[in-house]
Design a protein around this motif. Structure first.
Motif, short mmCIF file in Angstrom:
data_model
loop_
_atom_site.label_atom_id
_atom_site.label_comp_id
_atom_site.label_asym_id
_atom_site.label_seq_id
_atom_site.Cartn_x
_atom_site.Cartn_y
_atom_site.Cartn_z
N ASP A 33 0.81 -1.22 0.00
CA ASP A 33 0.00 0.00 0.00
C ASP A 33 0.85 1.27 0.00
N LEU A 34 2.02 1.22 0.67
CA LEU A 34 2.88 2.39 0.76
C LEU A 34 3.92 2.45 -0.35
N SER A 57 3.21 10.30 4.55
CA SER A 57 2.35 9.38 3.81
C SER A 57 1.86 8.24 4.71
N TYR A 95 -2.01 7.54 5.57
CA TYR A 95 -2.54 6.20 5.35
C TYR A 95 -3.39 5.74 6.55
#
Length: 122
Positions: free
Chosen positions: A24-25, A49, A53
């Protein structure tokens, strides 16, 4: 609480694996493992980020803030100390989880159900 513990707690609370978080990152799986084991810290841009998230502030992620945005919205503050029973604590947990998973309307519905149950008891 330090970054490594906060990250692990947030990841587990969201019920995702290190692998899924890495995907996802957009980082390597080993990178997330190193973050959680305190071997490495992400750069500042990546911290933002990660915070985005999970829907928390960078201060919360770094352990400089004790409350998530949801807890702050619910009235939590470092100066406001209240004593609650274990059942109230469980109910607050369920309330927060309902909000996270299903949104504000579900929280309102949850309150309505509780109020109706209390009316039946009278």
């Amino acid at each position: 609480m330090n970054f490594a513990l906060q990250l692990k707690m947030l990841r587990e609370k969201k019920h995702i694996s290190q692998k899924q978080l890495a995907i996802d990152l957009g980082v390597g799986i080993g990178t997330v493992g190193m973050w959680e084991s305190t071997e490495r810290m992400p750069p500042a841009k990546r911290l933002q980020s990660i915070a985005n998230y999970f829907g928390v502030s960078v201060d919360y992620l770094l352990g400089r803030e004790d409350f998530t945005p949801e807890e702050r919205a619910a009235g939590a503050s470092p100066t406001k100390k209240i004593s609650i029973t274990p059942i109230e604590d469980d109910m607050l947990y369920v309330f927060r989880e309902v909000g996270k998973r299903f949104g504000v309307q579900a929280q309102r519905d949850y309150i309505t159900v509780g109020e109706n149950m209390l009316k039946l008891k009278q």
